[in-house]
Design a protein around this motif. Structure first.
Motif, mmCIF file in Angstrom:
data_model
loop_
_atom_site.group_PDB
_atom_site.id
_atom_site.type_symbol
_atom_site.label_atom_id
_atom_site.label_comp_id
_atom_site.label_asym_id
_atom_site.label_seq_id
_atom_site.Cartn_x
_atom_site.Cartn_y
_atom_site.Cartn_z
ATOM 1 N N ILE A 46 0.840 -1.203 0.000
ATOM 2 C CA ILE A 46 0.000 0.000 0.000
ATOM 3 C C ILE A 46 0.869 1.245 0.000
ATOM 4 O O ILE A 46 0.605 2.220 -0.726
ATOM 5 N N THR A 47 1.937 1.229 0.804
ATOM 6 C CA THR A 47 2.864 2.365 0.831
ATOM 7 C C THR A 47 3.526 2.564 -0.524
ATOM 8 O O THR A 47 3.633 3.691 -1.026
ATOM 9 N N VAL A 71 -0.905 -0.635 -10.444
ATOM 10 C CA VAL A 71 -1.540 -1.572 -9.503
ATOM 11 C C VAL A 71 -1.162 -3.028 -9.765
ATOM 12 O O VAL A 71 -0.819 -3.756 -8.820
ATOM 13 N N PRO A 72 -1.194 -3.534 -11.008
ATOM 14 C CA PRO A 72 -0.781 -4.940 -11.209
ATOM 15 C C PRO A 72 0.648 -5.216 -10.729
ATOM 16 O O PRO A 72 0.926 -6.279 -10.160
ATOM 17 N N GLY A 73 1.562 -4.259 -10.953
ATOM 18 C CA GLY A 73 2.926 -4.428 -10.471
ATOM 19 C C GLY A 73 2.998 -4.475 -8.958
ATOM 20 O O GLY A 73 3.748 -5.267 -8.376
ATOM 21 N N VAL A 74 2.195 -3.633 -8.303
ATOM 22 C CA VAL A 74 2.164 -3.620 -6.840
ATOM 23 C C VAL A 74 1.608 -4.941 -6.309
ATOM 24 O O VAL A 74 2.095 -5.472 -5.303
ATOM 25 N N LEU A 75 0.593 -5.471 -6.978
ATOM 26 C CA LEU A 75 0.015 -6.745 -6.549
ATOM 27 C C LEU A 75 1.050 -7.860 -6.583
ATOM 28 O O LEU A 75 1.141 -8.672 -5.653
ATOM 29 N N VAL A 131 -5.455 -5.079 -0.916
ATOM 30 C CA VAL A 131 -4.687 -4.104 -1.689
ATOM 31 C C VAL A 131 -5.516 -3.594 -2.866
ATOM 32 O O VAL A 131 -5.503 -2.403 -3.191
ATOM 33 N N ILE A 132 -6.270 -4.481 -3.511
ATOM 34 C CA ILE A 132 -7.127 -4.071 -4.626
ATOM 35 C C ILE A 132 -8.200 -3.095 -4.147
ATOM 36 O O ILE A 132 -8.512 -2.101 -4.822
ATOM 37 N N LEU A 133 -8.763 -3.352 -2.981
ATOM 38 C CA LEU A 133 -9.778 -2.452 -2.429
ATOM 39 C C LEU A 133 -9.211 -1.058 -2.186
ATOM 40 O O LEU A 133 -9.857 -0.048 -2.486
ATOM 41 N N VAL A 134 -7.993 -0.984 -1.662
ATOM 42 C CA VAL A 134 -7.349 0.320 -1.457
ATOM 43 C C VAL A 134 -7.088 0.979 -2.807
ATOM 44 O O VAL A 134 -7.272 2.201 -2.970
ATOM 45 N N ALA A 135 -6.664 0.189 -3.794
ATOM 46 C CA ALA A 135 -6.402 0.725 -5.129
ATOM 47 C C ALA A 135 -7.674 1.336 -5.732
ATOM 48 O O ALA A 135 -7.625 2.396 -6.383
ATOM 49 N N LEU A 227 -6.844 -7.238 -16.195
ATOM 50 C CA LEU A 227 -7.579 -6.257 -15.393
ATOM 51 C C LEU A 227 -7.949 -4.999 -16.167
ATOM 52 O O LEU A 227 -8.950 -4.349 -15.852
ATOM 53 N N THR A 228 -7.157 -4.652 -17.161
ATOM 54 C CA THR A 228 -7.408 -3.399 -17.899
ATOM 55 C C THR A 228 -8.059 -3.614 -19.259
ATOM 56 O O THR A 228 -8.303 -2.654 -19.977
ATOM 57 N N GLY A 229 -8.325 -4.864 -19.621
ATOM 58 C CA GLY A 229 -8.977 -5.124 -20.891
ATOM 59 C C GLY A 229 -8.066 -5.031 -22.091
ATOM 60 O O GLY A 229 -8.547 -4.866 -23.220
#
Length: 264
Positions: A46-47, A71-75, A131-135, A227-229
């Protein structure tokens, strides 16, 4: 006269499944009793996500859409780092004599390894969801349908399993818990040398070769596309090849090492 069933006469498959579930439950209870690992695995991604999106995002993408790229990279960074600590729990069990205690019981000894890995997978999927919810709260707008979301989670799960089994090798080779923890530093920096935060096309040629030919890049590209189509292309095949191939090899090696170490 009533017949009795001894542990050795129980059906082997049922016995093995029961032992694995017991070990998974044991590890999950440890997580609940020591939630610091879960908190760290959440705070770090998250940070990092907030740092890249709000500090560097404006410079990298002035349109404000960098969050969808990052976001995918953070995941994957989050999942890999948390999975890389799986071996630490195994090393702790080995050096404290817990595994020796298990070996004195009528259990399938391999359930010790499986229990650690599966419990870590479940914990990781929960942290990935959070993490997805925060994103979503900071502007992430995925275009995936239900099947694409399921596929994305499946790819993340395979990556977690691959890193977890690799971590088990280090956990079995290490003599101390601290030594087993060194593997997590390697995995932590792996996504930085990939397309997690910038396209590999922007990297110097030598660095790009490394970035394009390591597991994190195709995994991240596959999750990002789902995730982004965007078109998945051949990244999915490479992601599956890396995760299944390297994960299976790590499973075999860790199984052999476990037998050797516990038979001394």
């Amino acid at each position: 006269m009533t017949a009795t069933t001894s542990p050795t006469t129980r059906p082997s498959l049922r016995w093995a499944v029961s032992d694995v579930l017991t070990m998974i439950g044991r590890k999950l209870r440890h997580v609940l009793r020591t939630p610091d690992e879960l908190i760290v695995s959440l705070i770090l991604p998250i940070t990092m996500m907030l740092l890249f999106v709000f500090v560097f995002g404006g410079a990298l993408d002035r349109s404000g859409g960098y969050v969808d790229y990052a976001v995918p990279g953070v995941l994957i960074l989050s999942a890999g780092f948390s999975a890389s600590q799986t071996g630490i729990g195994l090393t702790s069990d080995l050096v404290t004599g817990v595994v020796d205690r298990f070996r004195s019981l009528p259990i399938v000894v391999s359930s010790v390894l499986t229990g650690h890995v599966v419990a870590n997978l479940l914990r990781n999927l929960v942290s990935t969801t959070l993490v997805i919810l925060v994103a979503l709260l900071i502007g992430f707008r995925p275009a995936a349908n239900v099947l694409e979301w399921a596929a994305a989670f499946g790819v993340v799960a395979l990556y977690i399993l691959m890193i977890s089994w690799l971590s088990m090798i280090f956990g079995l080779l290490a003599k101390t818990v601290e030594g087993a923890g060194q593997f997590s530093f390697v995995i932590l920096f792996l996504p930085y040398l990939s397309s997690a935060f910038v396209p590999t096309e922007t990297m110097p040629d030598a660095l790009r070769v490394v970035a394009d030919n390591q597991p994190a890049t195709p995994v991240i590209e596959t999750v990002r596309a789902l995730l982004t189509g965007s078109p998945v292309g051949n990244s999915a095949a490479w992601a599956l090849g890396w995760c299944v191939g390297l994960g299976a090899l790590a499973f075999v090696i860790s199984s052999v090492l476990f037998v050797r170490r516990t038979s001394r």
